[in-house]
Design a protein around this motif. Sequence first.
Motif: not given
Length: 408
Positions: A14, A18, A155, A379, A383
């Motif tokens: 994640a 991100a 995360c 995930c 993310g």
Amino acid sequence: MNDYDVVILGGGAAGIAAAIAAAKKNCKVALIERNAYLGGKATASEVGTICGLYKYSKTQKSEYIVNGFVKNFAEQLQKKSNSQPRSNAAGLHFLPYDIAAFKQICAELLNDYNVDTFFEAVLYKVEAEKNTIQSVVINQDDHKIRLNLKSIVDCSGESLVSQLLKLPLIKSDKYQAAAQIFTLKGVAIDNESQLGFILIKALKQAVDQQKLDDYFDRVYIVQGSLKNNCVSFKVGIPLPVTCTDENLIELKKAAAFFIEKLVAYLTENVPVFAKARIKDIAPEVGTRVGFRTIGKYILTEDDVLNCRKFDDAVANASWPIEEWDLNKRVNMRYFNLDDYYQIPARCLQSFHIKNLLIAGRNISASDGAIASARVMGICLQTGYAAGKIAASYQQVTSNATSKNLQYA
């Protein structure tokens, strides 16, 4: 000056997603990782398979339910791992991967997008005014470093930002059982299905004859891991999870005892394991669920099982509810074949803090919902979506639509 547009806490699936999403929006991004390498549970716990990338279907071919960054990441990983998607009789599809390849791809991505990475760093302090985080302080090599920020994506898998701010959390009365991955070399067989049958039969017999305790039946082959006479196993640890540092130490000790006794029995009593030896034990115990941050919406078990769709969807999720109880083998609860549920952007937005996003295992979800939404393919999606929202959080409102927040 350590001034950043977006700070990411955690360098797992994640967190990597991100960071890249925010960097693609021309943000200055920092990523904080407590280990000396990237990948989170995917590498530290050596999970070995990515679930949640493909449609829940009994078709022979694995069909992606993700697109964009997540699909590209999976295809790179598949190529570097020299692997292929696999499926089981229930219609679940997954991708086996190589641990080193996962680490390499993560490192290359952060380097390509100029993400500043702070390794072996832990979150020490979160500084906020009213309902907005201004900065965080990390501890790296016994030095305190302040990072000023415009938004942050947690995360960590444990909602560490919310914990430090003493915000209300979604907690469980009982957490899912932890697991430990380890690898044996010198296994005298090249058929994974046959090996699985031999293992189940041998352990059942050992438990029935009281040569091993009853919890020794909770041993699984990591599917797709049998290569060159090496194979990985996932063992359920017969100790409650309490989400404390002390508990992690106890879990690790219990796992070591379990593995030692298991391997001794297999090598002495099962011919295909006669010359087997331990090659590797994953550095970290695999804890499946921790504390979750309360978001603008809490994903529910009913949302999952009824395959609910949302106007502000940011992820397509095709994995069933997968529950690992301390005293039982895994329990799977399925929804309809060829269907899926979605995760709304509101599950990634803190209810209490304006510029706090959450992704991965600590999204806003109930116990039943997170038992599905915690898998790696999902995930990666949450993310990436959280990184996009963090890059422009001032423009994002609770009525954001999937039109401007497309899933990854």
